[in-house]
Every structure is written in C-alpha cells, then in structure tokens.
Scaffold this active site. Structure first.
Site, PDB file in Angstrom:
ATOM      1  N   GLN A  99       0.852  -1.199   0.000  1.00 14.66           N
ATOM      2  CA  GLN A  99       0.000   0.000   0.000  1.00 14.66           C
ATOM      3  C   GLN A  99       0.886   1.247   0.000  1.00 14.66           C
ATOM      4  O   GLN A  99       0.397   2.359  -0.105  1.00 14.66           O
ATOM      5  CB  GLN A  99      -0.873   0.017   1.257  1.00 14.66           C
ATOM      6  N   ASP A 102       6.222   4.636  -1.501  1.00 19.12           N
ATOM      7  CA  ASP A 102       7.581   5.161  -1.345  1.00 19.12           C
ATOM      8  C   ASP A 102       8.643   4.453  -2.185  1.00 19.12           C
ATOM      9  O   ASP A 102       9.816   4.844  -2.167  1.00 19.12           O
ATOM     10  CB  ASP A 102       7.985   5.131   0.142  1.00 19.12           C
ATOM     11  N   HIS A 117      -1.512   1.599  -4.144  1.00 17.60           N
ATOM     12  CA  HIS A 117      -1.896   3.009  -3.964  1.00 17.60           C
ATOM     13  C   HIS A 117      -0.985   3.972  -4.726  1.00 17.60           C
ATOM     14  O   HIS A 117      -0.920   5.143  -4.390  1.00 17.60           O
ATOM     15  CB  HIS A 117      -1.934   3.357  -2.467  1.00 17.60           C
ATOM     16  N   CYS A 128      -4.362  15.367 -20.090  1.00 14.84           N
ATOM     17  CA  CYS A 128      -3.996  14.488 -21.216  1.00 14.84           C
ATOM     18  C   CYS A 128      -3.360  13.169 -20.765  1.00 14.84           C
ATOM     19  O   CYS A 128      -3.085  12.306 -21.587  1.00 14.84           O
ATOM     20  CB  CYS A 128      -3.071  15.211 -22.180  1.00 14.84           C
ATOM     21  N   CYS A 149      -0.731  20.491 -22.512  1.00 11.11           N
ATOM     22  CA  CYS A 149      -2.148  20.906 -22.576  1.00 11.11           C
ATOM     23  C   CYS A 149      -2.519  21.904 -21.481  1.00 11.11           C
ATOM     24  O   CYS A 149      -3.677  22.278 -21.348  1.00 11.11           O
ATOM     25  CB  CYS A 149      -3.063  19.688 -22.508  1.00 11.11           C
ATOM     26  N   THR A 187       0.503  -2.844   8.739  1.00 10.95           N
ATOM     27  CA  THR A 187      -0.687  -2.127   8.260  1.00 10.95           C
ATOM     28  C   THR A 187      -1.793  -2.207   9.302  1.00 10.95           C
ATOM     29  O   THR A 187      -1.963  -3.252   9.941  1.00 10.95           O
ATOM     30  CB  THR A 187      -1.182  -2.662   6.896  1.00 10.95           C
TER      31      THR A 187
HETATM   32  C1  BJW Z   1       4.652  -1.130  12.572  1.00 15.50           C
HETATM   33  C2  BJW Z   1       5.827  -0.440  12.728  1.00 15.50           C
HETATM   34  C3  BJW Z   1       6.994  -1.218  12.608  1.00 15.50           C
HETATM   35  C4  BJW Z   1       4.317   1.005  12.943  1.00 15.50           C
HETATM   36  N1  BJW Z   1       6.870  -2.515  12.396  1.00 15.50           N
HETATM   37  N2  BJW Z   1       4.476  -2.381  12.334  1.00 15.50           N
HETATM   38  C5  BJW Z   1     -16.838   5.945   3.088  1.00 15.50           C
HETATM   39  C6  BJW Z   1     -16.689   7.021   2.208  1.00 15.50           C
HETATM   40  C7  BJW Z   1     -15.781   6.980   1.124  1.00 15.50           C
HETATM   41  C8  BJW Z   1     -14.997   5.862   0.914  1.00 15.50           C
HETATM   42  C9  BJW Z   1     -15.150   4.815   1.794  1.00 15.50           C
HETATM   43  C10 BJW Z   1     -16.044   4.845   2.858  1.00 15.50           C
HETATM   44  N3  BJW Z   1     -15.957   3.664   3.527  1.00 15.50           N
HETATM   45  C11 BJW Z   1     -15.020   2.918   2.906  1.00 15.50           C
HETATM   46  C12 BJW Z   1     -14.517   3.601   1.859  1.00 15.50           C
HETATM   47  C13 BJW Z   1     -13.463   3.156   0.946  1.00 15.50           C
HETATM   48  C14 BJW Z   1     -12.150   3.747   1.339  1.00 15.50           C
HETATM   49  C15 BJW Z   1     -11.787   3.238   2.736  1.00 15.50           C
HETATM   50  O1  BJW Z   1     -11.374   2.123   2.928  1.00 15.50           O
HETATM   51  N4  BJW Z   1     -11.939   4.094   3.760  1.00 15.50           N
HETATM   52  C16 BJW Z   1     -11.745   3.660   5.154  1.00 15.50           C
HETATM   53  C17 BJW Z   1     -10.648   4.486   5.805  1.00 15.50           C
HETATM   54  C18 BJW Z   1     -13.067   3.821   5.853  1.00 15.50           C
HETATM   55  N5  BJW Z   1     -11.205   3.276   0.352  1.00 15.50           N
HETATM   56  C19 BJW Z   1     -11.017   3.952  -0.768  1.00 15.50           C
HETATM   57  O2  BJW Z   1     -11.546   5.031  -0.991  1.00 15.50           O
HETATM   58  C20 BJW Z   1     -10.140   3.263  -1.804  1.00 15.50           C
HETATM   59  N6  BJW Z   1     -10.833   3.225  -3.044  1.00 15.50           N
HETATM   60  C21 BJW Z   1     -11.984   2.578  -3.180  1.00 15.50           C
HETATM   61  O3  BJW Z   1     -12.495   1.960  -2.275  1.00 15.50           O
HETATM   62  O4  BJW Z   1     -12.528   2.673  -4.442  1.00 15.50           O
HETATM   63  C22 BJW Z   1     -13.900   2.294  -4.595  1.00 15.50           C
HETATM   64  C23 BJW Z   1     -14.763   3.494  -4.237  1.00 15.50           C
HETATM   65  C24 BJW Z   1     -14.978   4.451  -5.200  1.00 15.50           C
HETATM   66  C25 BJW Z   1     -15.797   5.546  -4.880  1.00 15.50           C
HETATM   67  C26 BJW Z   1     -16.354   5.692  -3.592  1.00 15.50           C
HETATM   68  C27 BJW Z   1     -16.091   4.723  -2.618  1.00 15.50           C
HETATM   69  C28 BJW Z   1     -15.296   3.616  -2.951  1.00 15.50           C
HETATM   70  C29 BJW Z   1      -8.866   4.042  -2.022  1.00 15.50           C
HETATM   71  C30 BJW Z   1      -8.005   4.074  -0.810  1.00 15.50           C
HETATM   72  C31 BJW Z   1      -6.792   4.965  -1.048  1.00 15.50           C
HETATM   73  C32 BJW Z   1      -5.935   5.103   0.191  1.00 15.50           C
HETATM   74  N7  BJW Z   1      -4.995   6.145  -0.007  1.00 15.50           N
HETATM   75  C33 BJW Z   1      -3.998   6.406   1.033  1.00 15.50           C
HETATM   76  C34 BJW Z   1      -3.159   7.632   0.600  1.00 15.50           C
HETATM   77  C35 BJW Z   1      -2.182   7.246  -0.511  1.00 15.50           C
HETATM   78  C36 BJW Z   1      -1.459   8.421  -1.035  1.00 15.50           C
HETATM   79  C37 BJW Z   1      -0.538   9.072  -0.042  1.00 15.50           C
HETATM   80  O5  BJW Z   1       0.181   8.448   0.739  1.00 15.50           O
HETATM   81  O6  BJW Z   1      -0.488  10.282  -0.067  1.00 15.50           O
HETATM   82  O7  BJW Z   1      -3.157   5.252   1.215  1.00 15.50           O
HETATM   83  S1  BJW Z   1      -4.715   6.656   2.642  1.00 15.50           S
HETATM   84  C38 BJW Z   1      -3.438   5.844   3.553  1.00 15.50           C
HETATM   85  O8  BJW Z   1      -3.967   4.675   4.205  1.00 15.50           O
HETATM   86  C39 BJW Z   1      -2.442   5.323   2.479  1.00 15.50           C
HETATM   87  C40 BJW Z   1      -2.130   3.951   3.009  1.00 15.50           C
HETATM   88  O9  BJW Z   1      -1.640   3.140   1.962  1.00 15.50           O
HETATM   89  C41 BJW Z   1      -3.423   3.485   3.576  1.00 15.50           C
HETATM   90  C42 BJW Z   1      -3.301   2.352   4.584  1.00 15.50           C
HETATM   91  O10 BJW Z   1      -2.605   2.773   5.718  1.00 15.50           O
HETATM   92  P1  BJW Z   1      -1.576   1.770   6.430  1.00 15.50           P
HETATM   93  O11 BJW Z   1      -0.477   1.461   5.503  1.00 15.50           O
HETATM   94  O12 BJW Z   1      -2.306   0.627   7.007  1.00 15.50           O
HETATM   95  O13 BJW Z   1      -0.943   2.729   7.572  1.00 15.50           O
HETATM   96  P2  BJW Z   1      -1.461   3.025   9.064  1.00 15.50           P
HETATM   97  O14 BJW Z   1      -0.756   4.260   9.517  1.00 15.50           O
HETATM   98  O15 BJW Z   1      -2.931   3.021   9.141  1.00 15.50           O
HETATM   99  O16 BJW Z   1      -0.959   1.777   9.913  1.00 15.50           O
HETATM  100  C43 BJW Z   1       0.411   1.560  10.190  1.00 15.50           C
HETATM  101  C44 BJW Z   1       0.533   0.265  11.003  1.00 15.50           C
HETATM  102  O17 BJW Z   1       1.904  -0.042  11.132  1.00 15.50           O
HETATM  103  C45 BJW Z   1      -0.039   0.374  12.422  1.00 15.50           C
HETATM  104  O18 BJW Z   1      -0.860  -0.769  12.647  1.00 15.50           O
HETATM  105  C46 BJW Z   1       1.202   0.333  13.328  1.00 15.50           C
HETATM  106  O19 BJW Z   1       0.974  -0.353  14.556  1.00 15.50           O
HETATM  107  C47 BJW Z   1       2.167  -0.445  12.474  1.00 15.50           C
HETATM  108  N8  BJW Z   1       3.577  -0.145  12.689  1.00 15.50           N
HETATM  109  N9  BJW Z   1       5.506   0.917  12.975  1.00 15.50           N
HETATM  110  C48 BJW Z   1       5.642  -3.086  12.246  1.00 15.50           C
HETATM  111  N10 BJW Z   1       8.191  -0.629  12.790  1.00 15.50           N
HETATM  112 ZN    ZN Z   2      -1.537  17.463 -20.294  1.00 10.62          ZN
END
Ligand code: BJW
Ligand code: ZN
Length: 244
Positions: A99, A102, A117, A128, A149, A187
């Site tokens: 996800q 980087d 992601h 474009c 564009c 995650t």
């Molecule tokens: C360690 C550690 C160490 C620390 N060792 N562990 C209601 C409204 C609208 C949408 C939704 C809704 N309900 C559900 C949705 C869908 C939505 C969603 O899931 N939302 C939920 C939050 C509720 N999902 C989407 O919108 C996705 N698209 C989709 O569903 O399309 C269909 C759709 C279309 C139209 C409408 C609705 C649906 C797209 C999701 C895109 C996520 N984007 C981001 C940003 C990316 C760009 C950027 O970085 O700038 O992606 S958000 C952010 O969260 C990023 C991450 O990839 C993602 C996941 O986070 P992650 O990696 O789990 O990080 P953390 O911080 O949460 O956790 C870290 C963990 O590590 C912790 O557990 C720590 O304990 C642990 N840790 N150090 C081991 N050393």
């Molecule tokens: Zn363009």
C-alpha cells in the site's frame, strides 16, 4: 518467536506473499498515517488525500506532496525491506503487495512488487494523462502544469474514493489466492479494498501471519500474530528460512 506450524509451512512453501503498509517503512523514517505519531494527527485526509480537495486547493496538496517527495527521496530501505528481497533466493515465488507509495521495496531489490496506492516518484497530467518525473515537476514553482495541454499535474497516488489501478489489483488478488504463506506487515488494515487481501488469502488456504507493533482488527482472524518491528522480525525470519 516463530511457531512450529509456521516453520513447517515455510519449509513446504513455494509461494510467499508480503502485504505491506506504512509500518514497513516507519524504520526508514517515513511517518505512518494513523496512531499517535501518524500523519493524520496533523493533516486531515479530507483536506489532502482526495480529488475534490486537490481541485479546491491544489497549492496546499502540492505543498504536502512536495515535502513528502523530498523526505522519501532522502531515505533508504530498512533491514525489513532487504530481508523480503532476499527471500527470493529461498522460494519459487515471492510477491510484494504494497500500500506504500515510497518505492522502497523496489529500491531494496524486490522484483515483483504490486503497488496498490500508486508511487510518489510518478506524476501525471489530469488533462492528457502524460507522465512527469519528480525532477520535471520540481522545476516548476507551486502547482505544476502540463507543458502540452496546460492541465493540472497530480501525483500518481490513489486518493480516497478513487479506484485502485486495475492491473495491480488483479495481480494482487491472484497472488493472494495462490499464496502458501501470506504475511500482513505494518498495516492497520482499515483501508479497503486492500484490507480484504489477507482474508482472501486465508479463504484460499494460505497460512496468514501478521507482523505489527500492536494487535489490529485483523489479529483475531489470522493464523499467527508476531508483535514486533518489521525491521527486526523480518531479518530474523530470513535467518530461520535459510536454516530451516
Ligand atoms: C509497525 C511499525 C513497525 C508502525 N513494524 N508495524 C466511506 C466514504 C468513502 C470511501 C469509503 C467509505 N468507507 C469505505 C470507503 C473506501 C475507502 C476506505 O477504505 N476508507 C476507510 C478508511 C473507511 N477506500 C477507498 O476510498 C479506496 N478506493 C476505493 O475503495 O474505491 C472504490 C470506491 C470508489 C468511490 C467511492 C467509494 C469507494 C482508495 C483508498 C486509497 C488510500 N490512499 C492512502 C493515501 C495514498 C497516497 C498518499 O500516501 O499520499 O493510502 S490513505 C493511507 O492509508 C495510504 C495507506 O496506503 C493506507 C493504509 O494505511 P496503512 O499502511 O495501514 O498505515 P497506518 O498508519 O494506518 O498503519 C500503520 C501500522 O503499522 C499500524 O498498525 C502500526 O501499529 C504499524 N507499525 N511501525 C511493524 N516498525
Ligand atoms: Zn496534459
């Protein structure tokens, strides 16, 4: 640290999948999103990580991404990334589903990386579709525009409400369905559809292992939870795999 059932599964495994989140890169110096030290404590996702926010205030969103691009360009993969890359010597198939945006898995040498992601090293024009490197967008002040564009250029990452890239998603589902051992690493498992992959793998017969600093919503549903830093646990796992 590693159970007998896991060691047995690894001995017989052909296909290993590592599904990674922000915790995987935390030890490289990339902040996670959620939790006390997470990015979302300071920034609101609704103001930054969705398309409407970008159209409303591209200056603010670009300021945030340019700062993150600079942080990420300056850091290195950590021992966890390198341990996963080295697993390729020991198993027939090793896939990384990440996800993270980087690029650290590729930089560590992993050859099969599905980026759910997007990737912060890429950008594209919303008019474009032409792609631009970070070098090209850093030459422009403030909000970069397309020289072809004049459309707005955006980072090639997936924001809330946007679909995941088709091919990356389909390849991830296939990898999850064929995994013998599936690791969910660093995650919180709250963002869908990515968060459904560990359970898809389990339903398809994989032995699912979570590696995280703390328990998550997924912990109850997996075969085994290893609490610890991925940068500590994965190198130890690699040693065990070598001698197993
Ligand atoms: C360690 C550690 C160490 C620390 N060792 N562990 C209601 C409204 C609208 C949408 C939704 C809704 N309900 C559900 C949705 C869908 C939505 C969603 O899931 N939302 C939920 C939050 C509720 N999902 C989407 O919108 C996705 N698209 C989709 O569903 O399309 C269909 C759709 C279309 C139209 C409408 C609705 C649906 C797209 C999701 C895109 C996520 N984007 C981001 C940003 C990316 C760009 C950027 O970085 O700038 O992606 S958000 C952010 O969260 C990023 C991450 O990839 C993602 C996941 O986070 P992650 O990696 O789990 O990080 P953390 O911080 O949460 O956790 C870290 C963990 O590590 C912790 O557990 C720590 O304990 C642990 N840790 N150090 C081991 N050393
Ligand atoms: Zn363009």
């Amino acid at each position: 640290m590693f159970s007998q059932p896991l060691l047995t599964k690894l001995r017989n495994a052909e296909s290993i999948v590592a599904f990674t989140g922000a915790g995987m890169s935390a030890e490289s110096g990339v902040p996670t999103f959620r939790g006390d030290q997470g990015i979302w404590k300071k920034f609101k996702p609704e103001e930054l990580a969705n398309f409407d926010a970008f159209m409303r205030n591209p200056e603010l969103v670009w300021e945030w991404y340019k700062a993150r691009k600079q942080i990420i360009a300056a850091i290195q993969p950590n021992p966890g990334h390198y341990a996963l890359a080295a697993m390729e010597k020991h198993f027939k198939h090793v896939s990384i589903i990440t996800q993270n945006i980087d690029n650290l898995h590729r930089r560590a040498g992993s050859s099969t990386v599905h980026e759910l992601h997007g990737n912060i090293e890429r950008n594209y024009c919303i008019g474009c579709g032409k792609h631009y490197t970070n070098e090209e967008i850093f030459q422009q002040d403030h909000v970069p525009h397309c020289p072809v564009c004049n459309g707005l250029i955006r980072p090639d990452v997936v924001w809330f409400g946007e679909l995941l890239p088709d091919e990356e998603w389909n390849n991830s589902v296939t990898a999850a369905e064929h995994a013998d051992v599936f690791f969910s690493i660093g995650t919180s498992g709250v963002v869908y559809p990515a968060a459904s992959l560990p359970l898809m793998a389990k339903l398809s017969g994989a032995y699912v292992v979570e590696i995280n600093l703390e328990p998550t919503d997924l912990s109850q549903k997996v075969n085994e939870v290893i609490l610890g830093k991925s940068g500590d646990v994965l190198p130890q796992l690699l040693l065990v795999v070598k001698n197993n």
